[in-house]
Design an enzyme around this catalytic site. Structure first.
Site, PDB file in Angstrom:
ATOM      1  N   HIS A   1       0.846  -1.212   0.000  1.00  0.00           N
ATOM      2  CA  HIS A   1       0.000   0.000   0.000  1.00  0.00           C
ATOM      3  C   HIS A   1       0.873   1.252   0.000  1.00  0.00           C
ATOM      4  O   HIS A   1       1.248   1.765   1.063  1.00  0.00           O
ATOM      5  CB  HIS A   1      -0.916  -0.010   1.222  1.00  0.00           C
TER       6      HIS A   1
ATOM      7  N   HIS B   1       1.491   5.181  -2.125  1.00  0.00           N
ATOM      8  CA  HIS B   1       0.995   6.174  -3.086  1.00  0.00           C
ATOM      9  C   HIS B   1       2.201   6.846  -3.730  1.00  0.00           C
ATOM     10  O   HIS B   1       2.888   7.640  -3.080  1.00  0.00           O
ATOM     11  CB  HIS B   1       0.138   7.233  -2.378  1.00  0.00           C
TER      12      HIS B   1
ATOM     13  N   ARG C   1       3.028   9.382  -6.735  1.00  0.00           N
ATOM     14  CA  ARG C   1       2.107  10.393  -7.297  1.00  0.00           C
ATOM     15  C   ARG C   1       2.212  10.548  -8.801  1.00  0.00           C
ATOM     16  O   ARG C   1       1.764  11.555  -9.339  1.00  0.00           O
ATOM     17  CB  ARG C   1       2.337  11.728  -6.602  1.00  0.00           C
TER      18      ARG C   1
ATOM     19  N   ASN D   1      -4.918   6.356  -6.874  1.00  0.00           N
ATOM     20  CA  ASN D   1      -5.428   7.738  -6.799  1.00  0.00           C
ATOM     21  C   ASN D   1      -4.418   8.744  -7.342  1.00  0.00           C
ATOM     22  O   ASN D   1      -4.052   9.712  -6.688  1.00  0.00           O
ATOM     23  CB  ASN D   1      -5.878   8.106  -5.381  1.00  0.00           C
TER      24      ASN D   1
ATOM     25  N   HIS E   1     -10.823   0.888   1.151  1.00  0.00           N
ATOM     26  CA  HIS E   1     -10.596   1.990   2.093  1.00  0.00           C
ATOM     27  C   HIS E   1     -11.908   2.088   2.859  1.00  0.00           C
ATOM     28  O   HIS E   1     -12.929   2.510   2.308  1.00  0.00           O
ATOM     29  CB  HIS E   1     -10.299   3.273   1.316  1.00  0.00           C
TER      30      HIS E   1
ATOM     31  N   HIS F   1      -5.418  -0.393   5.656  1.00  0.00           N
ATOM     32  CA  HIS F   1      -5.113   0.408   6.864  1.00  0.00           C
ATOM     33  C   HIS F   1      -6.211   0.347   7.948  1.00  0.00           C
ATOM     34  O   HIS F   1      -6.849   1.347   8.278  1.00  0.00           O
ATOM     35  CB  HIS F   1      -4.806   1.861   6.510  1.00  0.00           C
TER      36      HIS F   1
ATOM     37  N   ASN G   1      -5.682   9.451   6.927  1.00  0.00           N
ATOM     38  CA  ASN G   1      -7.010   8.880   6.820  1.00  0.00           C
ATOM     39  C   ASN G   1      -6.909   7.383   6.537  1.00  0.00           C
ATOM     40  O   ASN G   1      -6.359   7.014   5.501  1.00  0.00           O
ATOM     41  CB  ASN G   1      -7.748   9.586   5.670  1.00  0.00           C
TER      42      ASN G   1
ATOM     43  N   ASP H   1       1.056   2.696   3.777  1.00  0.00           N
ATOM     44  CA  ASP H   1       0.193   3.782   3.291  1.00  0.00           C
ATOM     45  C   ASP H   1       1.048   5.027   3.027  1.00  0.00           C
ATOM     46  O   ASP H   1       0.637   6.158   3.324  1.00  0.00           O
ATOM     47  CB  ASP H   1      -0.955   4.083   4.268  1.00  0.00           C
TER      48      ASP H   1
HETATM   49  O1  DOR Z   1      -3.954   9.390   4.598  1.00  0.00           O
HETATM   50  C1  DOR Z   1      -4.233   9.011   3.484  1.00  0.00           C
HETATM   51  N1  DOR Z   1      -3.584   9.476   2.402  1.00  0.00           N
HETATM   52  N2  DOR Z   1      -5.212   8.118   3.327  1.00  0.00           N
HETATM   53  C2  DOR Z   1      -5.656   7.769   2.135  1.00  0.00           C
HETATM   54  O2  DOR Z   1      -6.550   6.967   2.061  1.00  0.00           O
HETATM   55  C3  DOR Z   1      -5.112   8.404   0.912  1.00  0.00           C
HETATM   56  C4  DOR Z   1      -3.750   8.886   1.136  1.00  0.00           C
HETATM   57  C5  DOR Z   1      -3.250   9.788   0.051  1.00  0.00           C
HETATM   58  O3  DOR Z   1      -3.362   9.447  -1.120  1.00  0.00           O
HETATM   59  O4  DOR Z   1      -2.696  10.849   0.371  1.00  0.00           O
END
Ligand code: DOR
Length: 429
Positions: A62, A64, A66, A96, A180, A232, A278, A305
């Site tokens: 998990h 991210h 960008r 995302n 999520h 998470h 989150n 995350d």
């Molecule tokens: O804290 C978070 N950041 N929770 C998420 O579900 C998305 C993530 C993000 O892409 O920044």
């Protein structure tokens, strides 16, 4: 090119392997395991790893990155560098991005960006087009292009009907839906709902927002026979729901992030947005339940995350700052410090949760430490004491609450894809 790693403790619970030995790697393949005499071999680069742990390369399911869309925060390459520095040889990156990973083109673009890197990059496809929750993304096309699971992470799948269809499609290819878990109608706050949110006067998100969507996922997994993976996990009740569902034989798995098993919403009192993510930091009872869930196998995986944000955005007032913290370069150290050195988890359990289980959830091959296998390894010094210096991180972003924290346990090297990362640098092997 040959590389000789001397004096390791080889540990892979997936193979029932735990023994002391040297490893000789030739052209990226494990050629010999045992007591290896250097004088027998010509043209070999030797590393002394006496007493250090050697495990199948760690995998973070998990993260991210960008790219495409917000490359100032992280790219596939900078994120992969961060992963290698943290001890990971593979990551699954969330959809995302902008555009979202909702077409075969974007899946291929991301795979292409990571192609020559040591770290394996496995994209997670979006469940819905643009992650908008209005219609399914072409899931089977995404899978054919290389997606290994599906998620609308950042938000839950918008409707039960869409989640049902997504589970039906993903069942055909045995891939998980990574949820999520947050009910939109109860969300929108910037911290956990508790006595602390009342004291601070911040808008809040109750744990029941998570529990409802965990329960929905479990019920629909049961109904469709598909696989739900709870991303998470952060609430006590959600851990209980997953535990009960597993007992009933439902295809549900779960992951927890290091911040959710180490920090509580008390941290928000400093109004530092590096504690904003989150799902939000919860209460001590939730932290304790997550640790119990990790101990008894309810929670299968540990995942960071890793959510990079730039400083201008993150340094806004708490309620306006975006959610998320980076985690790839602190995850192993926090896990070893908080769970291994405190005797809450064994080293075998930690290897399962940081390497073996995430790959199993995503139907990826677990690297084996055996002659003839590709060398996909992480070498760990469980006793190394170090202080988190975020400025030295490979990530492009610095939004971490763990700066200055003293940790015990660190990755010394990772090896994969004919490369070795050691002493902060990549080498071809
Ligand atoms: O804290 C978070 N950041 N929770 C998420 O579900 C998305 C993530 C993000 O892409 O920044």
């Amino acid at each position: 090119m040959q590389v000789l790693l001397k004096g390791l403790r080889l540990l892979n619970p997936d193979q029932g392997l735990d023994k002391k030995a040297d490893i000789l790697i030739s052209n990226g393949i494990i050629e010999k395991i045992g007591s290896i005499d250097t004088s027998e071999i010509k043209d070999v680069k030797e590393y002394n790893f006496e007493g250090k742990l050697c495990v199948p390369g760690l995998y973070d399911m998990h993260v991210h990155f960008r790219e495409p869309g917000q490359e100032d925060k992280e790219t596939v390459v900078s994120g992969s560098n961060s992963a290698a520095a943290g001890g990971f040889t593979g990551v699954a990156c969330m959809p995302n991005t902008n555009p979202a990973i909702d077409s075969a083109e974007v899946v291929k673009f991301i795979i292409d960006r990571g192609r020559d890197h040591l770290v394996d990059i496995d994209p997670i496809g979006a469940v819905s087009k643009g992650r908008k929750g209005e219609g399914l993304a072409p899931m089977l096309e995404l899978y054919d292009a290389g997606a290994v699971g599906f998620s609308d992470d950042g938000t839950a799948v918008k409707t039960s009907a869409l989640l049902r269809r997504a589970l039906e499609y993903s069942k055909m290819i045995d891939a998980p839906i990574i949820e999520h878990c947050e009910d939109e109608s109860l969300a929108g706050g910037s911290m956990n709902e508790s006595i602390v949110s009342t004291q601070l006067g911040l808008p809040s998100i109750p744990t029941v927002a998570e529990d409802l969507i965990v329960m929905r996922g479990i019920l629909l997994a049961e109904y469709t026979g598909g696989k739900i993976h709870v991303a998470h996990i952060s609430s006590k009740r959600s851990v209980e729901l997953v535990r009960d569902a597993k007992k009933r034989g439902i295809e549900v798995t779960a992951e927890a992030a290091p911040h959710h098993f180490t920090l509580t919403d008390e941290c928000i009192k400093a109004f530092d947005p590096n504690y904003k993510m989150n799902p939000p930091l919860r209460e001590q009872k939730d932290v304790d339940a997550i640790i119990e869930g990790l101990q008894d196998g309810t929670i299968d995986c540990i995942a960071s995350d890793h959510a990079p944000h730039n400083i201008e955005e993150k340094e806004m007032e708490f309620i306006y700052a975006p959610n998320g913290i980076i985690g790839l370069e602190t995850q192993l150290g926090i896990t070893l410090s908080e769970l291994y050195h405190t005797k809450k988890l064994t080293i075998e359990q930690i290897v399962e949760k940081l390497s073996i289980n995430p790959r199993k959830v995503l139907n990826l091959e677990v690297p084996q430490i055996a002659v003839g296998e590709t060398a996909n390894l992480t070498i760990i010094d469980t006793e190394k004491e170090w202080e988190v210096d975020i400025k030295s991180f490979k990530s492009r972003s610095i939004n971490s609450p763990f700066g200055g924290r003293k940790l015990k346990g660190k990755s010394l090297s990772v090896i994969n894809s004919l490369q070795m990362f050691v002493d902060g640098e990549f080498h071809s092997i």
